[in-house]
Design a protein around this motif. Sequence first.
Motif, PDB file in Angstrom:
ATOM      1  N   GLY A 220       0.867  -1.168   0.000  1.00  0.00           N
ATOM      2  CA  GLY A 220       0.000   0.000   0.000  1.00  0.00           C
ATOM      3  C   GLY A 220       0.902   1.214   0.000  1.00  0.00           C
ATOM      4  O   GLY A 220       1.764   1.341   0.871  1.00  0.00           O
ATOM      5  N   LEU A 221       0.747   2.087  -0.964  1.00  0.00           N
ATOM      6  CA  LEU A 221       1.677   3.203  -1.120  1.00  0.00           C
ATOM      7  C   LEU A 221       1.154   4.513  -0.542  1.00  0.00           C
ATOM      8  O   LEU A 221       1.909   5.474  -0.414  1.00  0.00           O
ATOM      9  N   HIS A 222      -0.131   4.562  -0.198  1.00  0.00           N
ATOM     10  CA  HIS A 222      -0.721   5.786   0.364  1.00  0.00           C
ATOM     11  C   HIS A 222      -1.562   5.406   1.579  1.00  0.00           C
ATOM     12  O   HIS A 222      -2.766   5.649   1.627  1.00  0.00           O
ATOM     13  N   LEU A 223      -0.927   4.829   2.581  1.00  0.00           N
ATOM     14  CA  LEU A 223      -1.643   4.312   3.745  1.00  0.00           C
ATOM     15  C   LEU A 223      -1.848   5.367   4.821  1.00  0.00           C
ATOM     16  O   LEU A 223      -2.855   5.363   5.524  1.00  0.00           O
ATOM     17  N   VAL A 224      -0.875   6.250   4.983  1.00  0.00           N
ATOM     18  CA  VAL A 224      -0.941   7.295   6.011  1.00  0.00           C
ATOM     19  C   VAL A 224      -0.453   8.596   5.385  1.00  0.00           C
ATOM     20  O   VAL A 224       0.590   8.612   4.717  1.00  0.00           O
ATOM     21  N   TYR A 225      -1.211   9.675   5.592  1.00  0.00           N
ATOM     22  CA  TYR A 225      -0.735  10.977   5.138  1.00  0.00           C
ATOM     23  C   TYR A 225      -0.184  11.738   6.331  1.00  0.00           C
ATOM     24  O   TYR A 225      -0.788  11.757   7.408  1.00  0.00           O
ATOM     25  N   MET A 226       0.984  12.356   6.155  1.00  0.00           N
ATOM     26  CA  MET A 226       1.588  13.149   7.220  1.00  0.00           C
ATOM     27  C   MET A 226       1.850  14.560   6.715  1.00  0.00           C
ATOM     28  O   MET A 226       2.168  14.784   5.548  1.00  0.00           O
ATOM     29  N   HIS A 227       1.691  15.519   7.620  1.00  0.00           N
ATOM     30  CA  HIS A 227       1.854  16.928   7.278  1.00  0.00           C
ATOM     31  C   HIS A 227       2.455  17.626   8.488  1.00  0.00           C
ATOM     32  O   HIS A 227       2.143  17.269   9.630  1.00  0.00           O
ATOM     33  N   ALA A 228       3.314  18.623   8.271  1.00  0.00           N
ATOM     34  CA  ALA A 228       4.032  19.246   9.380  1.00  0.00           C
ATOM     35  C   ALA A 228       4.052  20.759   9.246  1.00  0.00           C
ATOM     36  O   ALA A 228       3.975  21.310   8.148  1.00  0.00           O
ATOM     37  N   GLY A 229       4.180  21.430  10.386  1.00  0.00           N
ATOM     38  CA  GLY A 229       4.271  22.880  10.425  1.00  0.00           C
ATOM     39  C   GLY A 229       4.343  23.362  11.859  1.00  0.00           C
ATOM     40  O   GLY A 229       4.375  22.565  12.803  1.00  0.00           O
ATOM     41  N   ILE A 230       4.348  24.684  12.051  1.00  0.00           N
ATOM     42  CA  ILE A 230       4.495  25.249  13.394  1.00  0.00           C
ATOM     43  C   ILE A 230       3.153  25.581  14.040  1.00  0.00           C
ATOM     44  O   ILE A 230       3.094  25.840  15.244  1.00  0.00           O
ATOM     45  N   ASN A 231       2.083  25.599  13.257  1.00  0.00           N
ATOM     46  CA  ASN A 231       0.749  25.879  13.789  1.00  0.00           C
ATOM     47  C   ASN A 231      -0.078  24.599  13.708  1.00  0.00           C
ATOM     48  O   ASN A 231      -0.426  24.157  12.616  1.00  0.00           O
ATOM     49  N   PRO A 232      -0.398  23.971  14.846  1.00  0.00           N
ATOM     50  CA  PRO A 232      -1.088  22.671  14.788  1.00  0.00           C
ATOM     51  C   PRO A 232      -2.449  22.742  14.114  1.00  0.00           C
ATOM     52  O   PRO A 232      -2.851  21.796  13.430  1.00  0.00           O
ATOM     53  N   PHE A 233      -3.163  23.852  14.280  1.00  0.00           N
ATOM     54  CA  PHE A 233      -4.483  23.975  13.663  1.00  0.00           C
ATOM     55  C   PHE A 233      -4.367  24.063  12.144  1.00  0.00           C
ATOM     56  O   PHE A 233      -5.134  23.439  11.409  1.00  0.00           O
ATOM     57  N   GLU A 234      -3.387  24.831  11.670  1.00  0.00           N
ATOM     58  CA  GLU A 234      -3.181  24.956  10.231  1.00  0.00           C
ATOM     59  C   GLU A 234      -2.639  23.659   9.641  1.00  0.00           C
ATOM     60  O   GLU A 234      -2.968  23.291   8.509  1.00  0.00           O
ATOM     61  N   VAL A 235      -1.806  22.954  10.411  1.00  0.00           N
ATOM     62  CA  VAL A 235      -1.278  21.668   9.950  1.00  0.00           C
ATOM     63  C   VAL A 235      -2.420  20.686   9.698  1.00  0.00           C
ATOM     64  O   VAL A 235      -2.476  20.015   8.659  1.00  0.00           O
ATOM     65  N   ILE A 236      -3.348  20.599  10.646  1.00  0.00           N
ATOM     66  CA  ILE A 236      -4.489  19.695  10.490  1.00  0.00           C
ATOM     67  C   ILE A 236      -5.348  20.132   9.307  1.00  0.00           C
ATOM     68  O   ILE A 236      -5.791  19.310   8.489  1.00  0.00           O
ATOM     69  N   ASN A 237      -5.577  21.432   9.193  1.00  0.00           N
ATOM     70  CA  ASN A 237      -6.394  21.970   8.113  1.00  0.00           C
ATOM     71  C   ASN A 237      -5.801  21.635   6.747  1.00  0.00           C
ATOM     72  O   ASN A 237      -6.497  21.150   5.844  1.00  0.00           O
ATOM     73  N   GLN A 238      -4.497  21.859   6.589  1.00  0.00           N
ATOM     74  CA  GLN A 238      -3.845  21.592   5.311  1.00  0.00           C
ATOM     75  C   GLN A 238      -3.758  20.093   5.030  1.00  0.00           C
ATOM     76  O   GLN A 238      -3.823  19.659   3.874  1.00  0.00           O
ATOM     77  N   ALA A 239      -3.610  19.291   6.087  1.00  0.00           N
ATOM     78  CA  ALA A 239      -3.561  17.837   5.897  1.00  0.00           C
ATOM     79  C   ALA A 239      -4.879  17.320   5.335  1.00  0.00           C
ATOM     80  O   ALA A 239      -4.899  16.492   4.414  1.00  0.00           O
ATOM     81  N   VAL A 240      -5.990  17.801   5.884  1.00  0.00           N
ATOM     82  CA  VAL A 240      -7.300  17.367   5.393  1.00  0.00           C
ATOM     83  C   VAL A 240      -7.498  17.810   3.946  1.00  0.00           C
ATOM     84  O   VAL A 240      -8.041  17.063   3.119  1.00  0.00           O
ATOM     85  N   LYS A 241      -7.035  19.005   3.602  1.00  0.00           N
ATOM     86  CA  LYS A 241      -7.160  19.480   2.221  1.00  0.00           C
ATOM     87  C   LYS A 241      -6.336  18.616   1.266  1.00  0.00           C
ATOM     88  O   LYS A 241      -6.759  18.335   0.135  1.00  0.00           O
ATOM     89  N   ALA A 242      -5.150  18.205   1.710  1.00  0.00           N
ATOM     90  CA  ALA A 242      -4.313  17.357   0.864  1.00  0.00           C
ATOM     91  C   ALA A 242      -4.957  15.990   0.652  1.00  0.00           C
ATOM     92  O   ALA A 242      -4.936  15.439  -0.452  1.00  0.00           O
TER      93      ALA A 242
END
Length: 324
Positions: A220-242
């Motif tokens: 499985g090549l897309h099992l977990v999506y990870m996203h990083a940044g300094i603002n946890p709320f924006e990180v979650i927001n951008q992760a869901v958009k991706a």
Amino acid sequence: MMIKIPSIQALRWIPPPWKSLLRRTSTITITTLIPVSMKSHRNYPNIRISLCKTYNPLELKSSKMTVTPKISINDGNLVVQGKTILTGVPDNIVLTPGPGVGLVTGAFIGATASDSKSLHVFPMGVLEDLRFMCCFRFKLWWMTQRMGTCGKDVPLETQFMLIESKDDTEGGNQDDTPTIYTVFLPLLEGQFRAVLQGNDKNEIEICLESGDNDVETNQGLHLVYMHAGINPFEVINQAVKAVEKHIQTFLHREKKKLPSFLDWFGWCTWDAFYTEVTAEGVEQGLKSLSDGGTPPKFLIIDDGWQQIEKKAKDTNCVVQEGAQ
């Protein structure tokens, strides 16, 4: 000859048409890890090869695979913006750049196996001494949160995880470096679902299953999506958009229109009656609210979830297990 791959073991995944090319050329850069099941380079047009100056083939070296400028697997470590998040990352763990939104700070985690099965448990790496918060399914119907600092603290059926870490920039005071937040979102891929879990070795594992013994896979090549940044709320927001852009089966809430009835006052019977809903009780409740000057504009009759267990009813229990 230098090949930019996670490990020497990955050489066995190079298709025959390219193996002959390796014998005649010097420097080859592979920008995407080749899956185990690859049989022909024609099936994977996204892999780019650049040929450079000729060197001695005996100078073959392995190097890290940099998926994005800020997320990489380096010497068996998962590194996010200069901070090692996981150590002891196995060779069968694969990183793929995230789509569009968050390309610089997002990546997909995948894994490969030698055999096809309906259930795989892939160790992803060791997590130690980093604070995290996660949400996991503790009943068939419900999720709750948990905090921890190591892999063994990660419960079964974890479906969201946020890790807090400091940037390990050399030559600086760690107290002055920004806190980095990395979110992990297990996903659906085809007929398989992925969740996270920990083990006694402090490893975080990807549990991949189809729920059907006849539906099998070896990767499985897309099992977990990870996203990083300094603002946890924006990180979650951008992760869901991706993930929205990748899966294309849902819309981010910014694109959704709220239904008009959300501005109305309504009444749900659950907290008043639990599973013992009666017509008389509903009528009495509606009359009580109206007499108090707050007549509801809509009514939800809620007597619990469908019963899923055959246990005898406990007369001392207000709400039965499996009914709430």
